[in-house]
Design a protein around this motif. Sequence first.
Motif, PDB file in Angstrom:
ATOM      1  N   ALA A  20       0.836  -1.187   0.000  1.00 40.68           N
ATOM      2  CA  ALA A  20       0.000   0.000   0.000  1.00 40.68           C
ATOM      3  C   ALA A  20       0.877   1.245   0.000  1.00 40.68           C
ATOM      4  O   ALA A  20       2.017   1.211   0.465  1.00 40.68           O
ATOM      5  CB  ALA A  20      -0.903  -0.009   1.224  1.00 40.68           C
ATOM      6  N   PRO A  22       0.919   5.485   1.029  1.00 38.36           N
ATOM      7  CA  PRO A  22       0.189   6.478   1.819  1.00 38.36           C
ATOM      8  C   PRO A  22      -0.445   7.535   0.909  1.00 38.36           C
ATOM      9  O   PRO A  22       0.180   8.018  -0.022  1.00 38.36           O
ATOM     10  CB  PRO A  22       1.262   7.090   2.713  1.00 38.36           C
ATOM     11  N   GLU A  52      -3.874   4.407   3.800  1.00 34.83           N
ATOM     12  CA  GLU A  52      -3.133   3.550   2.887  1.00 34.83           C
ATOM     13  C   GLU A  52      -4.091   2.933   1.883  1.00 34.83           C
ATOM     14  O   GLU A  52      -5.210   2.543   2.238  1.00 34.83           O
ATOM     15  CB  GLU A  52      -2.394   2.453   3.652  1.00 34.83           C
ATOM     16  N   THR A  64      -3.853   5.900   8.664  1.00 37.20           N
ATOM     17  CA  THR A  64      -2.540   6.072   9.263  1.00 37.20           C
ATOM     18  C   THR A  64      -2.556   7.188  10.298  1.00 37.20           C
ATOM     19  O   THR A  64      -2.017   7.053  11.381  1.00 37.20           O
ATOM     20  CB  THR A  64      -1.487   6.387   8.182  1.00 37.20           C
TER      21      THR A  64
END
Length: 198
Positions: A20, A22, A52, A64
């Motif tokens: 993944a 960000p 993500e 996150t």
Amino acid sequence: MKKLLLATTLSLAFSGVAQAIPVTLQFTATDFRSWFGTASPYTSISGTIVYEAASLTAPIQSLTSVDLNIGGTAFSVANVGIQSPYDANYPNMSALGGVISANDRVGSMFGGTTDFWLLFYNDRGTGYQFVYVDEQYPDQGWSVGPDGGRFSQFSLTASTATPPNASSVPEPASLAMLGLGLAGLFAVRRRRSANLAG
């Protein structure tokens, strides 16, 4: 033997790593429309949410960080829910919302709590709707979206850098193909050794 070695090499060459990236969502909502006639106590609300996803336009996998404050209530990863994709009719939309009102459905808000709902298009990188309620103003609610108000700023940006705590996790299919290839090599070698001995 050569075919098996070729198949193993090709499977390793085409196997991917699921990772993944960000994505940073930043927004400012202004010119709120009132649900019940009372003007919004805030001229604007701004927030930054990092999540993500497989790509900039893909559904959200996990949150996150959250930097959003409404009337003194600071939201965090622990009290923000994800609904991504939004539903079968809107697969390119995602919803984020507070879950501090003791419900488990993103976007369900009750009077007497401070909560929010943010709906946006992943594929276009545009905001659709932001709704909030504030416990200081029971039985009131405000929104921006298709029926009034506006986003003065909305952006989605992806980072191509791997976060420092992220690790590459091989896809299960890749591991299975590697295992089968190694088992095949072992079987061929064992058969060849048996033929040479016998």
